[in-house]
Design a protein around this motif. Sequence first.
Motif, mmCIF file in Angstrom:
data_model
loop_
_atom_site.group_PDB
_atom_site.id
_atom_site.type_symbol
_atom_site.label_atom_id
_atom_site.label_comp_id
_atom_site.label_asym_id
_atom_site.label_seq_id
_atom_site.Cartn_x
_atom_site.Cartn_y
_atom_site.Cartn_z
ATOM 1 N N ARG A 1 0.818 -1.221 0.000
ATOM 2 C CA ARG A 1 0.000 0.000 0.000
ATOM 3 C C ARG A 1 0.846 1.264 0.000
ATOM 4 O O ARG A 1 0.573 2.211 -0.735
ATOM 5 C CB ARG A 1 -0.940 -0.018 1.208
ATOM 6 C CG ARG A 1 -1.853 1.202 1.313
ATOM 7 C CD ARG A 1 -2.950 0.991 2.318
ATOM 8 N NE ARG A 1 -3.832 -0.111 1.925
ATOM 9 C CZ ARG A 1 -4.906 -0.487 2.619
ATOM 10 N NH1 ARG A 1 -5.218 0.147 3.740
ATOM 11 N NH2 ARG A 1 -5.652 -1.480 2.201
ATOM 12 N N PHE A 2 1.862 1.297 0.859
ATOM 13 C CA PHE A 2 2.645 2.524 0.984
ATOM 14 C C PHE A 2 3.869 2.533 0.063
ATOM 15 O O PHE A 2 4.427 3.601 -0.204
ATOM 16 C CB PHE A 2 3.098 2.713 2.440
ATOM 17 C CG PHE A 2 1.976 3.001 3.387
ATOM 18 C CD1 PHE A 2 1.482 4.287 3.536
ATOM 19 C CD2 PHE A 2 1.395 1.984 4.119
ATOM 20 C CE1 PHE A 2 0.440 4.559 4.406
ATOM 21 C CE2 PHE A 2 0.355 2.239 4.991
ATOM 22 C CZ PHE A 2 -0.128 3.529 5.131
ATOM 23 N N GLY A 3 4.292 1.374 -0.403
ATOM 24 C CA GLY A 3 5.447 1.337 -1.280
ATOM 25 C C GLY A 3 5.107 1.289 -2.750
ATOM 26 O O GLY A 3 5.846 1.833 -3.580
ATOM 27 N N PHE A 4 3.964 0.670 -3.088
ATOM 28 C CA PHE A 4 3.614 0.497 -4.491
ATOM 29 C C PHE A 4 2.212 1.007 -4.830
ATOM 30 O O PHE A 4 1.733 0.803 -5.941
ATOM 31 C CB PHE A 4 3.720 -0.986 -4.870
ATOM 32 C CG PHE A 4 5.087 -1.572 -4.651
ATOM 33 C CD1 PHE A 4 6.058 -1.478 -5.631
ATOM 34 C CD2 PHE A 4 5.407 -2.194 -3.447
ATOM 35 C CE1 PHE A 4 7.316 -2.028 -5.437
ATOM 36 C CE2 PHE A 4 6.658 -2.744 -3.247
ATOM 37 C CZ PHE A 4 7.624 -2.657 -4.237
ATOM 38 N N ASN A 5 1.563 1.632 -3.833
ATOM 39 C CA ASN A 5 0.228 2.218 -4.040
ATOM 40 C C ASN A 5 -0.767 1.182 -4.569
ATOM 41 O O ASN A 5 -1.582 1.456 -5.444
ATOM 42 C CB ASN A 5 0.306 3.402 -5.014
ATOM 43 C CG ASN A 5 -0.947 4.263 -4.950
ATOM 44 O OD1 ASN A 5 -1.614 4.324 -3.911
ATOM 45 N ND2 ASN A 5 -1.283 4.911 -6.047
ATOM 46 N N THR A 6 -0.682 -0.005 -4.025
ATOM 47 C CA THR A 6 -1.620 -1.076 -4.378
ATOM 48 C C THR A 6 -1.902 -1.879 -3.116
ATOM 49 O O THR A 6 -1.611 -1.426 -2.009
ATOM 50 C CB THR A 6 -1.043 -1.974 -5.494
ATOM 51 O OG1 THR A 6 -2.016 -2.948 -5.867
ATOM 52 C CG2 THR A 6 0.234 -2.660 -5.061
ATOM 53 N N GLY A 7 -2.442 -3.067 -3.250
ATOM 54 C CA GLY A 7 -2.733 -3.872 -2.073
ATOM 55 C C GLY A 7 -3.474 -5.143 -2.433
ATOM 56 O O GLY A 7 -3.762 -5.421 -3.597
ATOM 57 N N ILE A 8 -3.768 -5.926 -1.415
ATOM 58 C CA ILE A 8 -4.539 -7.164 -1.573
ATOM 59 C C ILE A 8 -5.950 -6.871 -1.088
ATOM 60 O O ILE A 8 -6.155 -6.580 0.093
ATOM 61 C CB ILE A 8 -3.910 -8.314 -0.766
ATOM 62 C CG1 ILE A 8 -2.431 -8.483 -1.125
ATOM 63 C CG2 ILE A 8 -4.658 -9.610 -1.001
ATOM 64 C CD1 ILE A 8 -1.688 -9.461 -0.245
ATOM 65 N N HIS A 9 -6.928 -6.964 -1.958
ATOM 66 C CA HIS A 9 -8.263 -6.491 -1.609
ATOM 67 C C HIS A 9 -8.918 -7.309 -0.497
ATOM 68 O O HIS A 9 -9.803 -6.812 0.198
ATOM 69 C CB HIS A 9 -9.167 -6.493 -2.849
ATOM 70 C CG HIS A 9 -9.538 -7.853 -3.342
ATOM 71 N ND1 HIS A 9 -8.668 -8.632 -4.079
ATOM 72 C CD2 HIS A 9 -10.680 -8.575 -3.193
ATOM 73 C CE1 HIS A 9 -9.269 -9.785 -4.378
ATOM 74 N NE2 HIS A 9 -10.476 -9.784 -3.852
ATOM 75 N N TRP A 10 -8.478 -8.564 -0.279
ATOM 76 C CA TRP A 10 -9.086 -9.394 0.759
ATOM 77 C C TRP A 10 -8.249 -9.449 2.039
ATOM 78 O O TRP A 10 -8.612 -10.157 3.002
ATOM 79 C CB TRP A 10 -9.303 -10.817 0.252
ATOM 80 C CG TRP A 10 -8.140 -11.434 -0.483
ATOM 81 C CD1 TRP A 10 -7.966 -11.502 -1.824
ATOM 82 C CD2 TRP A 10 -6.985 -12.051 0.101
ATOM 83 N NE1 TRP A 10 -6.790 -12.136 -2.130
ATOM 84 C CE2 TRP A 10 -6.162 -12.492 -0.967
ATOM 85 C CE3 TRP A 10 -6.567 -12.297 1.405
ATOM 86 C CZ2 TRP A 10 -4.944 -13.138 -0.756
ATOM 87 C CZ3 TRP A 10 -5.361 -12.938 1.624
ATOM 88 C CH2 TRP A 10 -4.574 -13.348 0.555
#
Length: 218
Positions: free
Chosen positions: A32-41
């Motif tokens: 989230r903070f390093g690549f501006n993404t994440g795992i939605h679950w």
Amino acid sequence: MVANYTRQLEEGVLSFLLVFMTLLVFIEVVLRFGFNTGIHWAQEVTLHASAWFVLFGASYGVKVGAHIGVDAVIRLLTPKVKRIVSIVAVLLCLAYCALILMGAWVYLAKVYKIGLFMEDTPTPAVFLWLIPEDLQWDLFKIDPEEPLLPMWFAHGPLLIGFILLGYRFLEVFKKLATGEWHSMHMADEAKEALEEAGIDAEIISDEEDENRMKEGAK
């Protein structure tokens, strides 16, 4: 041998859940903070994994005496009275477990009958591979078109955890009823502090019990 295997299994499950939660949260933060993404679950799975950890850990805590108890009044009682009060406390704990188990059974039965799913968590692919497609919905309530994890499975540890907790309290009740224990075994921070200071807390406790027994005899 069976008891040792059971203990190792319990500790293994708890260790796995703790490590799994830690790694999942770490990966989610990095993404989230390093690549501006994440795992939605990730958030949903972490929340349920922590609930599983608490439910399974509660029974293990009773087994090893890790729960903290307020025993300021209990310590003033004679060993006989202490054992009676402890038995009453265990019976109340068993009644509480029975109430939660009845509620959990009704809740899970309704969730299973309706066929509710998790909002974001998919069913692990290995389950879909092992379960025949014609049984996925009829038996496990998994929608083949949108295979989200069934809620009855995610919330199932509510039932399992309190079954284990009730079993542990039955073990404690047996030891109290037979006189093997005189009180419920709880974590004792004062005792641990004395032991760290090199003072044998067991000797002090035995002397206190003997004095109370003498006073009770008078």
